[in-house]
Design a protein around this motif. Sequence first.
Motif, PDB file in Angstrom:
ATOM      1  N   LYS A 529     -66.069 -10.572 -32.781  1.00  0.00           N
ATOM      2  CA  LYS A 529     -66.570  -9.518 -33.646  1.00  0.00           C
ATOM      3  C   LYS A 529     -68.073  -9.362 -33.436  1.00  0.00           C
ATOM      4  CE  LYS A 529     -63.295  -9.779 -37.496  1.00  0.00           C
ATOM      5  NZ  LYS A 529     -63.166 -10.017 -38.947  1.00  0.00           N
ATOM      6  N   GLU A 530     -68.601  -8.254 -33.908  1.00  0.00           N
ATOM      7  CA  GLU A 530     -70.039  -8.032 -33.823  1.00  0.00           C
ATOM      8  C   GLU A 530     -70.798  -9.071 -34.633  1.00  0.00           C
ATOM      9  OE1 GLU A 530     -73.279  -4.456 -34.714  1.00  0.00           O
ATOM     10  OE2 GLU A 530     -71.155  -4.219 -35.226  1.00  0.00           O
ATOM     11  N   SER A 531     -70.132  -9.598 -35.666  1.00  0.00           N
ATOM     12  CA  SER A 531     -70.792 -10.566 -36.542  1.00  0.00           C
ATOM     13  C   SER A 531     -70.742 -11.983 -35.996  1.00  0.00           C
ATOM     14  CB  SER A 531     -70.114 -10.536 -37.917  1.00  0.00           C
ATOM     15  OG  SER A 531     -68.727 -10.808 -37.790  1.00  0.00           O
ATOM     16  N   ALA A 532     -70.049 -12.210 -34.868  1.00  0.00           N
ATOM     17  CA  ALA A 532     -69.870 -13.572 -34.360  1.00  0.00           C
ATOM     18  C   ALA A 532     -71.123 -14.062 -33.645  1.00  0.00           C
ATOM     19  CB  ALA A 532     -68.673 -13.622 -33.429  1.00  0.00           C
ATOM     20  N   THR A 533     -71.325 -15.372 -33.698  1.00  0.00           N
ATOM     21  CA  THR A 533     -72.372 -16.012 -32.898  1.00  0.00           C
ATOM     22  C   THR A 533     -71.733 -16.600 -31.653  1.00  0.00           C
ATOM     23  OG1 THR A 533     -74.048 -17.734 -32.858  1.00  0.00           O
ATOM     24  CG2 THR A 533     -72.121 -18.154 -34.229  1.00  0.00           C
ATOM     25  N   SER A 534     -72.390 -16.445 -30.513  1.00  0.00           N
ATOM     26  CA  SER A 534     -71.824 -16.955 -29.266  1.00  0.00           C
ATOM     27  C   SER A 534     -72.155 -18.429 -29.047  1.00  0.00           C
ATOM     28  CB  SER A 534     -72.345 -16.131 -28.081  1.00  0.00           C
ATOM     29  OG  SER A 534     -73.768 -16.173 -28.051  1.00  0.00           O
ATOM     30  N   SER A 535     -72.976 -18.965 -29.900  1.00  0.00           N
ATOM     31  CA  SER A 535     -73.313 -20.391 -29.783  1.00  0.00           C
ATOM     32  C   SER A 535     -72.624 -21.163 -30.887  1.00  0.00           C
ATOM     33  CB  SER A 535     -74.837 -20.577 -29.868  1.00  0.00           C
ATOM     34  OG  SER A 535     -75.313 -20.104 -31.120  1.00  0.00           O
ATOM     35  N   GLN A 536     -72.561 -22.445 -30.688  1.00  0.00           N
ATOM     36  CA  GLN A 536     -71.974 -23.343 -31.680  1.00  0.00           C
ATOM     37  C   GLN A 536     -70.524 -22.974 -32.024  1.00  0.00           C
ATOM     38  OE1 GLN A 536     -73.340 -26.231 -33.087  1.00  0.00           O
ATOM     39  NE2 GLN A 536     -74.786 -25.903 -31.393  1.00  0.00           N
ATOM     40  N   ILE A 537     -69.746 -22.621 -30.988  1.00  0.00           N
ATOM     41  CA  ILE A 537     -68.308 -22.471 -31.191  1.00  0.00           C
ATOM     42  C   ILE A 537     -67.716 -23.866 -31.313  1.00  0.00           C
ATOM     43  CG2 ILE A 537     -66.143 -21.753 -30.121  1.00  0.00           C
ATOM     44  CD1 ILE A 537     -67.584 -19.370 -28.998  1.00  0.00           C
ATOM     45  N   GLU A 538     -66.932 -24.082 -32.342  1.00  0.00           N
ATOM     46  CA  GLU A 538     -66.457 -25.434 -32.672  1.00  0.00           C
ATOM     47  C   GLU A 538     -64.979 -25.574 -32.327  1.00  0.00           C
ATOM     48  OE1 GLU A 538     -67.912 -27.423 -36.350  1.00  0.00           O
ATOM     49  OE2 GLU A 538     -65.771 -27.364 -36.891  1.00  0.00           O
ATOM     50  N   ILE A 539     -64.628 -26.678 -31.665  1.00  0.00           N
ATOM     51  CA  ILE A 539     -63.235 -26.993 -31.344  1.00  0.00           C
ATOM     52  C   ILE A 539     -62.880 -28.287 -32.053  1.00  0.00           C
ATOM     53  CG2 ILE A 539     -61.559 -27.542 -29.563  1.00  0.00           C
ATOM     54  CD1 ILE A 539     -64.651 -25.811 -28.445  1.00  0.00           C
ATOM     55  N   ALA A 540     -61.864 -28.231 -32.902  1.00  0.00           N
ATOM     56  CA  ALA A 540     -61.350 -29.427 -33.568  1.00  0.00           C
ATOM     57  C   ALA A 540     -60.112 -29.883 -32.827  1.00  0.00           C
ATOM     58  CB  ALA A 540     -61.037 -29.118 -35.028  1.00  0.00           C
ATOM     59  N   ARG A 541     -60.160 -31.113 -32.305  1.00  0.00           N
ATOM     60  CA  ARG A 541     -59.071 -31.642 -31.472  1.00  0.00           C
ATOM     61  C   ARG A 541     -58.414 -32.822 -32.176  1.00  0.00           C
ATOM     62  NH1 ARG A 541     -60.335 -32.084 -25.288  1.00  0.00           N
ATOM     63  NH2 ARG A 541     -59.865 -29.873 -25.563  1.00  0.00           N
ATOM     64  N   ARG A 542     -57.091 -32.890 -32.063  1.00  0.00           N
ATOM     65  CA  ARG A 542     -56.347 -33.992 -32.663  1.00  0.00           C
ATOM     66  C   ARG A 542     -56.785 -35.338 -32.071  1.00  0.00           C
ATOM     67  NH1 ARG A 542     -49.938 -32.301 -33.116  1.00  0.00           N
ATOM     68  NH2 ARG A 542     -50.164 -30.655 -34.695  1.00  0.00           N
ATOM     69  N   VAL A 543     -56.713 -36.331 -32.908  1.00  0.00           N
ATOM     70  CA  VAL A 543     -57.019 -37.690 -32.468  1.00  0.00           C
ATOM     71  C   VAL A 543     -55.714 -38.465 -32.390  1.00  0.00           C
ATOM     72  CG1 VAL A 543     -58.207 -39.822 -33.055  1.00  0.00           C
ATOM     73  CG2 VAL A 543     -59.326 -37.634 -33.447  1.00  0.00           C
ATOM     74  N   LYS A 544     -55.505 -39.121 -31.267  1.00  0.00           N
ATOM     75  CA  LYS A 544     -54.294 -39.923 -31.064  1.00  0.00           C
ATOM     76  C   LYS A 544     -54.694 -41.364 -30.731  1.00  0.00           C
ATOM     77  CE  LYS A 544     -52.615 -37.284 -27.812  1.00  0.00           C
ATOM     78  NZ  LYS A 544     -51.689 -36.737 -26.789  1.00  0.00           N
ATOM     79  N   ASP A 545     -53.894 -42.281 -31.187  1.00  0.00           N
ATOM     80  CA  ASP A 545     -54.087 -43.713 -30.875  1.00  0.00           C
ATOM     81  C   ASP A 545     -55.477 -44.185 -31.293  1.00  0.00           C
ATOM     82  OD1 ASP A 545     -51.558 -43.647 -29.710  1.00  0.00           O
ATOM     83  OD2 ASP A 545     -52.389 -43.036 -27.761  1.00  0.00           O
ATOM     84  N   ASP A 546     -55.929 -43.759 -32.442  1.00  0.00           N
ATOM     85  CA  ASP A 546     -57.226 -44.197 -32.968  1.00  0.00           C
ATOM     86  C   ASP A 546     -57.009 -44.675 -34.393  1.00  0.00           C
ATOM     87  OD1 ASP A 546     -59.826 -44.423 -34.030  1.00  0.00           O
ATOM     88  OD2 ASP A 546     -60.593 -42.992 -32.551  1.00  0.00           O
ATOM     89  N   VAL A 547     -57.244 -45.976 -34.611  1.00  0.00           N
ATOM     90  CA  VAL A 547     -56.986 -46.569 -35.923  1.00  0.00           C
ATOM     91  C   VAL A 547     -58.276 -46.798 -36.685  1.00  0.00           C
ATOM     92  CG1 VAL A 547     -54.849 -47.658 -35.169  1.00  0.00           C
ATOM     93  CG2 VAL A 547     -57.009 -48.883 -34.894  1.00  0.00           C
ATOM     94  N   SER A 548     -59.368 -46.212 -36.182  1.00  0.00           N
ATOM     95  CA  SER A 548     -60.660 -46.445 -36.822  1.00  0.00           C
ATOM     96  C   SER A 548     -60.865 -45.557 -38.043  1.00  0.00           C
ATOM     97  CB  SER A 548     -61.795 -46.198 -35.811  1.00  0.00           C
ATOM     98  OG  SER A 548     -61.792 -44.834 -35.413  1.00  0.00           O
ATOM     99  N   GLY A 549     -59.981 -44.632 -38.297  1.00  0.00           N
ATOM    100  CA  GLY A 549     -60.141 -43.699 -39.410  1.00  0.00           C
ATOM    101  C   GLY A 549     -60.647 -42.347 -38.997  1.00  0.00           C
ATOM    102  N   LYS A 550     -60.912 -42.149 -37.754  1.00  0.00           N
ATOM    103  CA  LYS A 550     -61.367 -40.854 -37.267  1.00  0.00           C
ATOM    104  C   LYS A 550     -60.218 -39.845 -37.364  1.00  0.00           C
ATOM    105  CE  LYS A 550     -63.680 -38.770 -33.290  1.00  0.00           C
ATOM    106  NZ  LYS A 550     -64.202 -39.011 -31.905  1.00  0.00           N
ATOM    107  N   LEU A 551     -60.487 -38.662 -37.933  1.00  0.00           N
ATOM    108  CA  LEU A 551     -59.449 -37.662 -38.169  1.00  0.00           C
ATOM    109  C   LEU A 551     -59.394 -36.594 -37.098  1.00  0.00           C
ATOM    110  CD1 LEU A 551     -59.862 -37.154 -42.020  1.00  0.00           C
ATOM    111  CD2 LEU A 551     -58.308 -38.696 -40.805  1.00  0.00           C
ATOM    112  N   ALA A 552     -60.530 -36.234 -36.533  1.00  0.00           N
ATOM    113  CA  ALA A 552     -60.545 -35.188 -35.515  1.00  0.00           C
ATOM    114  C   ALA A 552     -61.776 -35.363 -34.636  1.00  0.00           C
ATOM    115  CB  ALA A 552     -60.551 -33.801 -36.158  1.00  0.00           C
ATOM    116  N   GLU A 553     -61.662 -34.909 -33.427  1.00  0.00           N
ATOM    117  CA  GLU A 553     -62.786 -34.894 -32.494  1.00  0.00           C
ATOM    118  C   GLU A 553     -63.377 -33.489 -32.500  1.00  0.00           C
ATOM    119  OE1 GLU A 553     -63.730 -35.602 -27.738  1.00  0.00           O
ATOM    120  OE2 GLU A 553     -61.701 -35.867 -28.531  1.00  0.00           O
ATOM    121  N   ILE A 554     -64.671 -33.390 -32.826  1.00  0.00           N
ATOM    122  CA  ILE A 554     -65.353 -32.099 -32.936  1.00  0.00           C
ATOM    123  C   ILE A 554     -66.165 -31.868 -31.674  1.00  0.00           C
ATOM    124  CG2 ILE A 554     -66.892 -30.679 -34.299  1.00  0.00           C
ATOM    125  CD1 ILE A 554     -64.316 -31.493 -35.723  1.00  0.00           C
TER     126      ILE A 554
END
Length: 868
Positions: A529-554
């Motif tokens: 959209k015209e209102s979008a910023t082209s920087s700082q696009i964020e991707i939230a990725r699932r975390v697998k096999d991590d027991v440290s309490g981390k919920l997502a990789e940003i």
Amino acid sequence: MNKKNNNHISVLRLFFTGLFLVILAISSYGQSVADIQNIKVDELSDAQLEQLIKRAESSGMTEQQLEAMARERGMPATEVAKLRQRINKLRRTGKDTQSNTSTSKEVEGREWIQSEEEFAEEEIEFTEEEEKIFGFKLFRNKNLNFTPNLNIPTPQNYILGAGDQLLIDIYGASQFEYDLNINSDGLVFIPNVGPVNLSGLTVEAATSRLSRSLGSIYSGLGGSSPNTFMKLRVGNIRSIQVSLVGEVFSPGSYTLSSFASVFNALYAAGGIKPDGSFRNIRVYRNSKMIAELDIYDFLVNGNQSSNVRLEYNDVILIPPVEKRVEITGPVRREGFFEMKNDENLKDLIKFSGGFSSKAYSNSGTVFRTTDNEFKVENIESQNFENFVPKDGDKFIFGELLDRFENRVQVSGALLRSGTYALEEGMGVKDLIQKAGGLRADAFMNRAALYRTREDFSLEMVTVNISEIVMGNEEDISLKREDVLYIPSIYDLREEFYVIIGGEINRPGSYAFAEQMSVSDLVFRAGGLKESATSSQIEIARRVKDDVSGKLAEIIHIDIDKDLKILGEDKNFVLMPFDNVIVRRSSGFQRSRFVSVEGEVLFPGEFAIAHANERISDLLRRAGGLNQFAYPKGATLIRRNEFFEGPSEEEIKSTNLTEVKRNLQRIKRDTTEAEKILLNRIDQKIEEKGGGISNKSGGLLIDDFKKETIEDLVSDNDSLPQEVVKTQDMIGIDLVSIINNPGSPFDLIIQEGDVLSIPKLLQTVRMRGEVLFPTTARYEESNGFKSYISRAGGFTDKSRKKRSYVVYANGDVRRTSGFLFFKVYPKIEPGSEIIIPSKKDKEPLSIQGWLAITTTLTTLVLVINQLNQ
């Protein structure tokens, strides 16, 4: 002398009156059936038309025959149509009489009226037994009345009789027309010839006899080279009387057309009773049986050759049924069927329409009676032709078993999944080949073969497809009802997708593809959209096999307006279930508007220039107050959480629609660029209306407030209903705002605000529990009670302590109290005084008074006891 003259005049009057009546009678009689071709239908009154119909009926003609004779005599087609309409109108109004060729009888609660165009009857409800009797409804069906067609040439085998009208046309060298009637002796009298006996002759024989008789007058009729010819036609068909006896609903004598057959008579009598025979109907003529009618021959074969034409005084006998049996099961027509003594079970199956496709026709069962009890017999198909049914037999046939003797099925990752015939020696590999082979996505390591055991329990056989196909393992032989399932590799894993949201044209979930980049996903979602910023696009990725309490990789990446990934992340690819979020640009702001109305120099709509813009700034942009303004009455109207404004997508769609409308208003042909633009706008409008709109304004907390208030209202009906308003009126002190810009009184304006500045108000309004609610002129010296006096004072129901004043700017002040004194609000121009009412008190019931009395009595007794 005068008396004699008067008597003479009276006699003359009576004479002329009688003469007039005689002439009128002669004139009325002149409208005879014989002169029907000369009648003008429009000149006939209803009484004359009714008389004409009666004369036709007395001659044995139906209304249909009357029309046919009019047509034969040369009446124009338009007059015939008018005659039919007039007759129908008389019939509808109930003014006509029923013709002799019609029979009207009350039969089992319904009226039968046999006529040309209608057959009136009440709807018949059949019993369960009547529904099942084959042929029972034939003569009780109003849509099948077997009325003979009189608009056809008279059959050559038609037998003439007394009452028939003969029309003889002589043409050729000589021309003449004869209109003759056969009298009761069977004779016709021909001028210059004498009587000729025609009774009992067919039309063909009568034609020959008349030709010979008229040959004495017209010599050209005979010889080897005749020059004169004769044509015999039957005009007015006579009526006959027949009798129906036996098992009919309404036995008796019936007057019918001489063209009538046995079926006509049965229909006129209401049909055959349930106990009557449909196969042994006998017709007697002169005490001799001339025909035996089998209705089944008509119903099954369409043959009605035995449906003989009736003659005068014929008797139709319907005897009781002798043998009737029932057949049920998968046949085309279940029910009761009448059987003759020489018919067998094969004939019965024929009557029932034969077996259906689901019938088991190799054998059947019959329940029949003996002298003492019932018995059951089984009949094999080879004995159907030799088995003779007995009265009361009930034949039952079964259906095929719901099973397959050679079925196998295959499903899953094959080119042609489905059902196949099991052949001898067929194995899994053969079945795969019949199904077109495996698909490329087939899971080769394991498949399931579901097998039905002899006890109908299920067994699952594990199959290694790859080994069998390659020939490394022995093939598995298939059995009846085996089901082979070969899964796809995608059936054994979660379906992959990715999600994109935020400032994107088509946010949502999309199918995952290998080597998909963020740019690919943004492109698939319709771009930024015209209102979008082209920087700082964020991707939230699932975390697998991590027991440290981390919920997502940003992960953060930057792309440009050309959808190219910038920096070190240009080779970044998405993984299944990644969630891409495109943020709004911090510098993007949508235009927001407020309004100023009333007494300012430039009223109208204004765009909010700064986020901290205040009322004083807005008033300054509007040019300030004019000389008529009343600043104390100024009000700010603001939207609340119930206001549902359009979303950004809806605003865009509305604006695009306006652009399209303005383009189409151009008074010339659109250019190619304009056509492309219009198509593009249509696509955008369709997308905007596709349910992808963002939340329509406000914050999420506003929705929670709205839901909370709605729940309170639904749980408590006593709450004020004003809570459902979408705008609130905020009382402001415009004088303080003007004098002290930026002070706490100077509110920051919001989108949709309306600053309303009225003219100087000069009235005060009184409402509620006053004797005469009214509006009074404002006077600065008058206080609260003075204005109440102008309204007649308080009523008995007024709650003085709860009275309050609503000021012109929306502020509210209530009456307060100090000790025993009431302090009433100050009155200003434009104020509205509200006096609420007291709640109605319910009178104390008898039980309440008894309780109070009992309590007081008990208290007195206790005090008395204490004193003692």
